[in-house]
Design an enzyme around this catalytic site. Structure first.
Site, PDB file in Angstrom:
ATOM      1  N   ARG A  57       0.821  -1.223   0.000  1.00 30.81           N
ATOM      2  CA  ARG A  57       0.000   0.000   0.000  1.00 30.81           C
ATOM      3  C   ARG A  57       0.853   1.270   0.000  1.00 30.81           C
ATOM      4  O   ARG A  57       0.480   2.274   0.608  1.00 30.81           O
ATOM      5  CB  ARG A  57      -0.950   0.028   1.201  1.00 30.81           C
ATOM      6  CG  ARG A  57      -1.994  -1.059   1.169  1.00 30.81           C
ATOM      7  CD  ARG A  57      -3.169  -0.636   0.315  1.00 30.81           C
ATOM      8  NE  ARG A  57      -4.121  -1.723   0.148  1.00 30.81           N
ATOM      9  CZ  ARG A  57      -5.201  -1.879   0.915  1.00 30.81           C
ATOM     10  NH1 ARG A  57      -5.466  -1.027   1.862  1.00 30.81           N
ATOM     11  NH2 ARG A  57      -6.017  -2.888   0.698  1.00 30.81           N
TER      12      ARG A  57
ATOM     13  N   ARG B  54      -3.635   6.302   0.305  1.00 33.72           N
ATOM     14  CA  ARG B  54      -4.187   7.450   1.006  1.00 33.72           C
ATOM     15  C   ARG B  54      -3.224   8.219   1.891  1.00 33.72           C
ATOM     16  O   ARG B  54      -3.535   9.303   2.341  1.00 33.72           O
ATOM     17  CB  ARG B  54      -5.416   7.020   1.816  1.00 33.72           C
ATOM     18  CG  ARG B  54      -6.615   6.775   0.924  1.00 33.72           C
ATOM     19  CD  ARG B  54      -7.712   6.076   1.666  1.00 33.72           C
ATOM     20  NE  ARG B  54      -7.276   4.753   2.099  1.00 33.72           N
ATOM     21  CZ  ARG B  54      -7.993   3.929   2.824  1.00 33.72           C
ATOM     22  NH1 ARG B  54      -9.182   4.299   3.230  1.00 33.72           N
ATOM     23  NH2 ARG B  54      -7.528   2.740   3.150  1.00 33.72           N
TER      24      ARG B  54
ATOM     25  N   ARG C 198      -6.986  11.203  -7.103  1.00 34.15           N
ATOM     26  CA  ARG C 198      -8.172  10.374  -6.894  1.00 34.15           C
ATOM     27  C   ARG C 198      -9.437  11.190  -6.603  1.00 34.15           C
ATOM     28  O   ARG C 198     -10.523  10.612  -6.521  1.00 34.15           O
ATOM     29  CB  ARG C 198      -7.909   9.411  -5.724  1.00 34.15           C
ATOM     30  CG  ARG C 198      -7.200   8.120  -6.088  1.00 34.15           C
ATOM     31  CD  ARG C 198      -8.090   7.171  -6.911  1.00 34.15           C
ATOM     32  NE  ARG C 198      -9.454   7.094  -6.393  1.00 34.15           N
ATOM     33  CZ  ARG C 198      -9.826   6.373  -5.347  1.00 34.15           C
ATOM     34  NH1 ARG C 198      -8.968   5.642  -4.706  1.00 34.15           N
ATOM     35  NH2 ARG C 198     -11.084   6.384  -4.947  1.00 34.15           N
TER      36      ARG C 198
ATOM     37  N   ASP D 273      -6.461  -3.537  -7.530  1.00 35.23           N
ATOM     38  CA  ASP D 273      -7.013  -4.144  -6.325  1.00 35.23           C
ATOM     39  C   ASP D 273      -7.257  -5.620  -6.625  1.00 35.23           C
ATOM     40  O   ASP D 273      -7.438  -6.002  -7.787  1.00 35.23           O
ATOM     41  CB  ASP D 273      -8.318  -3.467  -5.892  1.00 35.23           C
ATOM     42  CG  ASP D 273      -8.697  -3.882  -4.470  1.00 35.23           C
ATOM     43  OD1 ASP D 273      -8.201  -3.259  -3.520  1.00 35.23           O
ATOM     44  OD2 ASP D 273      -9.445  -4.859  -4.316  1.00 35.23           O
TER      45      ASP D 273
ATOM     46  N   TYR E  38     -14.389 -12.800   0.331  1.00 39.38           N
ATOM     47  CA  TYR E  38     -15.212 -11.646  -0.095  1.00 39.38           C
ATOM     48  C   TYR E  38     -16.439 -12.119  -0.869  1.00 39.38           C
ATOM     49  O   TYR E  38     -17.541 -11.591  -0.693  1.00 39.38           O
ATOM     50  CB  TYR E  38     -14.389 -10.680  -0.947  1.00 39.38           C
ATOM     51  CG  TYR E  38     -13.450  -9.818  -0.118  1.00 39.38           C
ATOM     52  CD1 TYR E  38     -13.949  -8.861   0.758  1.00 39.38           C
ATOM     53  CD2 TYR E  38     -12.072  -9.965  -0.197  1.00 39.38           C
ATOM     54  CE1 TYR E  38     -13.102  -8.085   1.532  1.00 39.38           C
ATOM     55  CE2 TYR E  38     -11.211  -9.191   0.560  1.00 39.38           C
ATOM     56  CZ  TYR E  38     -11.735  -8.253   1.431  1.00 39.38           C
ATOM     57  OH  TYR E  38     -10.900  -7.493   2.204  1.00 39.38           O
TER      58      TYR E  38
HETATM   59  O1  CP3 Z   1       0.057  -1.894  -2.361  1.00 43.39           O
HETATM   60  C1  CP3 Z   1      -0.205  -1.017  -3.209  1.00 43.39           C
HETATM   61  O2  CP3 Z   1       0.156   0.183  -3.075  1.00 43.39           O
HETATM   62  C2  CP3 Z   1      -0.932  -1.414  -4.492  1.00 43.39           C
HETATM   63  C3  CP3 Z   1      -2.334  -1.294  -4.499  1.00 43.39           C
HETATM   64  C4  CP3 Z   1      -3.238  -2.255  -3.751  1.00 43.39           C
HETATM   65  C5  CP3 Z   1      -4.549  -1.859  -3.378  1.00 43.39           C
HETATM   66  N1  CP3 Z   1      -5.205  -2.953  -2.876  1.00 43.39           N
HETATM   67  C6  CP3 Z   1      -5.094  -0.513  -3.559  1.00 43.39           C
HETATM   68  C7  CP3 Z   1      -6.245  -0.109  -2.748  1.00 43.39           C
HETATM   69  C8  CP3 Z   1      -3.094  -3.591  -3.411  1.00 43.39           C
HETATM   70  C9  CP3 Z   1      -1.900  -4.486  -3.544  1.00 43.39           C
HETATM   71  C10 CP3 Z   1      -4.348  -4.025  -2.859  1.00 43.39           C
HETATM   72  C11 CP3 Z   1      -4.624  -5.404  -2.448  1.00 43.39           C
HETATM   73  C12 CP3 Z   1      -5.783  -5.676  -1.581  1.00 43.39           C
HETATM   74  N2  CP3 Z   1      -7.067  -5.202  -1.695  1.00 43.39           N
HETATM   75  C13 CP3 Z   1      -5.778  -6.608  -0.530  1.00 43.39           C
HETATM   76  C14 CP3 Z   1      -4.591  -7.406  -0.113  1.00 43.39           C
HETATM   77  C15 CP3 Z   1      -3.636  -6.560   0.643  1.00 43.39           C
HETATM   78  C16 CP3 Z   1      -4.020  -6.319   2.073  1.00 43.39           C
HETATM   79  O3  CP3 Z   1      -4.229  -5.153   2.426  1.00 43.39           O
HETATM   80  O4  CP3 Z   1      -4.087  -7.297   2.829  1.00 43.39           O
HETATM   81  C17 CP3 Z   1      -7.069  -6.659   0.013  1.00 43.39           C
HETATM   82  C18 CP3 Z   1      -7.513  -7.493   1.194  1.00 43.39           C
HETATM   83  C19 CP3 Z   1      -7.868  -5.773  -0.731  1.00 43.39           C
HETATM   84  C20 CP3 Z   1      -9.326  -5.478  -0.563  1.00 43.39           C
HETATM   85  C21 CP3 Z   1      -9.485  -4.036  -0.230  1.00 43.39           C
HETATM   86  N3  CP3 Z   1      -9.487  -3.031  -1.182  1.00 43.39           N
HETATM   87  C22 CP3 Z   1      -9.562  -3.422   1.031  1.00 43.39           C
HETATM   88  C23 CP3 Z   1      -9.595  -4.164   2.361  1.00 43.39           C
HETATM   89  C24 CP3 Z   1      -9.605  -2.021   0.827  1.00 43.39           C
HETATM   90  C25 CP3 Z   1      -9.598  -0.928   1.866  1.00 43.39           C
HETATM   91  C26 CP3 Z   1     -10.919  -0.321   2.104  1.00 43.39           C
HETATM   92  C27 CP3 Z   1     -10.723   1.028   2.825  1.00 43.39           C
HETATM   93  O5  CP3 Z   1     -11.048   2.055   2.192  1.00 43.39           O
HETATM   94  O6  CP3 Z   1     -10.263   1.037   3.965  1.00 43.39           O
HETATM   95  C28 CP3 Z   1      -9.569  -1.806  -0.560  1.00 43.39           C
HETATM   96  C29 CP3 Z   1      -9.564  -0.510  -1.242  1.00 43.39           C
HETATM   97  C30 CP3 Z   1      -8.229  -0.075  -1.718  1.00 43.39           C
HETATM   98  N4  CP3 Z   1      -7.361  -0.846  -2.429  1.00 43.39           N
HETATM   99  C31 CP3 Z   1      -7.676   1.226  -1.566  1.00 43.39           C
HETATM  100  C32 CP3 Z   1      -6.438   1.210  -2.226  1.00 43.39           C
HETATM  101  C33 CP3 Z   1      -5.485   2.344  -2.399  1.00 43.39           C
HETATM  102  C34 CP3 Z   1      -8.342   2.392  -0.863  1.00 43.39           C
HETATM  103  C35 CP3 Z   1      -9.383   2.954  -1.764  1.00 43.39           C
HETATM  104  C36 CP3 Z   1      -9.316   4.424  -1.898  1.00 43.39           C
HETATM  105  O7  CP3 Z   1      -8.201   5.023  -1.873  1.00 43.39           O
HETATM  106  O8  CP3 Z   1     -10.393   5.009  -2.109  1.00 43.39           O
END
Ligand code: CP3
Length: 340
Positions: free
Chosen positions: A26, A30, A39, A75, A150
């Protein structure tokens, strides 16, 4: 220096490195003001299917921190959306699925993924590998258990009750679901590798909910098949809360095992066994403490990481949204000064 000799790829292969390589799960997201700017008003899944945005967001942490690898901005649910599963990513919540998969009929919602379903991934990976030059690009996918959770629960879940209910109660349906998801995951990774990604990470974020014997029976065969299909690049395998699973994760076929902050890396090396590099494992919450604490804790991670045959420095899970980017910049520089 060239790409194949980059510190990150050398550490994954357990070869000597000029400095300990570092990147952050990540790292794009954010915590970065430049991310929040691009974004603004753009839904997450729109950003994930727009090549210019994918490239810009993937590059942001590379420019700011000088990390040793980029991770493709996307994602884990993007390929599911691409094959027509009705889902969305809700801010502050995560992926939400309109019609959860709970029976054999539900499986019909899953068809194989084709490269033509995700042209924006191929296009963005190609543009990125050109722009990144000697810096490796990590492709990724969610693992079948985590994606399955999920799909079955319909959204984020604390205990994965319905997921486990299917796993224990309807093992044939479970394995059929894991098979279908494994095909999609493997294709998702192949598309990124074939477009130029130098390594892949499989995120099995929630697999720590499962006991080792059950991992072996219900998950391991599927993970093995995925890793066998991408053996042409270094493979990283990550999950959270996997202390008791590190041994069996070592059997799944990755080159690098990711470790969360709960198990020190020297102990993790013992549990994973020989022939593996490790990735990790500073608690992301430590970055919210004063720099002196970060420095002391990071040096401890580096010292314990010397017990591993190769070490890629990372956090134990993703960067928290409130993290000060300056802390990550200082941390990157500190890791780069380290010599094994
Ligand atoms: O690591 C990176 O910088 C690359 C981008 C990345 C994202 N998601 C961007 C994202 C990666 C590798 C993921 C993988 C992902 N997504 C996982 C596995 C990694 C982990 O955290 O264990 C999982 C479980 C997800 C599912 C998911 N997508 C979650 C739990 C969330 C967070 C929800 C929240 O807002 O708290 C997302 C959304 C997400 N994926 C965001 C980002 C940058 C946030 C969305 C936003 O910025 O509006």
């Amino acid at each position: 220096m060239n790409l194949a000799d980059s510190a990150f790829l050398r550490a994954c292969r357990r070869q000597p490195v000029p400095h300990t390589p570092v990147w952050y799960m990540r790292q794009a997201g954010r915590s970065l003001p430049e991310y929040l700017r691009v974004r603004e008003g753009v839904p997450m899944l729109t950003a994930c299917s727009t090549p210019d945005l994918i490239v810009e967001i993937t590059m942001q942490p590379v420019r700011r921190y000088g990390v040793d690898a980029a991770i493709f901005f996307s994602d884990i649910v993007v390929p599911l959306k691409a094959i027509g599963v009705d889902l969305d990513i809700k801010p502050g919540v995560g992926p939400v699925v309109a019609e959860p998969i709970r029976d054999a009929k539900g499986l019909d919602a899953l068809r194989p993924l084709e490269p033509g379903d995700v042209p924006y991934i191929t296009e963005a990976v190609k543009a990125l590998t050109t722009e990144l030059g000697d810096t490796p690009l990590i492709g990724f996918a969610g693992a079948p258990f985590t994606l399955g959770s999920y799909l079955i629960e319909g959204g984020p879940s604390k205990n994965h009750d319905r997921t486990k209910a299917m796993m224990y109660g309807e093992p044939e349906l479970w394995h059929a679901l894991m098979e279908k998801l494994s095909d999609i995951v493997l294709q998702h990774l192949r598309i990124q590798i074939d477009a130029g990604a130098s390594a892949v990470q499989l995120f099995d974020s929630w697999v720590g909910a499962v006991a080792p014997d059950d991992y072996r029976e219900f998950i391991l065969p599927h993970t093995r098949r995925i890793f066998e299909g991408v053996a042409d690049v270094p493979r990283i395998h990550f999950g959270v809360g996997t202390g008791e699973l590190l041994g069996v994760l070592g059997e799944a076929g990755a080159d690098v095992v990711g470790v969360d902050w709960r198990v020190p890396l020297d102990e993790a090396a013992r549990r994973v066994g020989p022939g593996k590099a490790l990735q990790g494992n500073l608690d992301p919450a430590i970055l919210l403490a004063p720099w002196e604490v970060v420095e002391r804790k990071a040096r401890e991670v580096l010292r314990r990481g010397e017990a591993a045959e190769g070490h890629v420095f990372n956090l134990g899970h993703g960067v928290l949204p409130d993290t000060d980017p300056d802390q990550l910049k200082r941390l990157t520089d500190l890791v780069h000064e380290h010599r094994r």
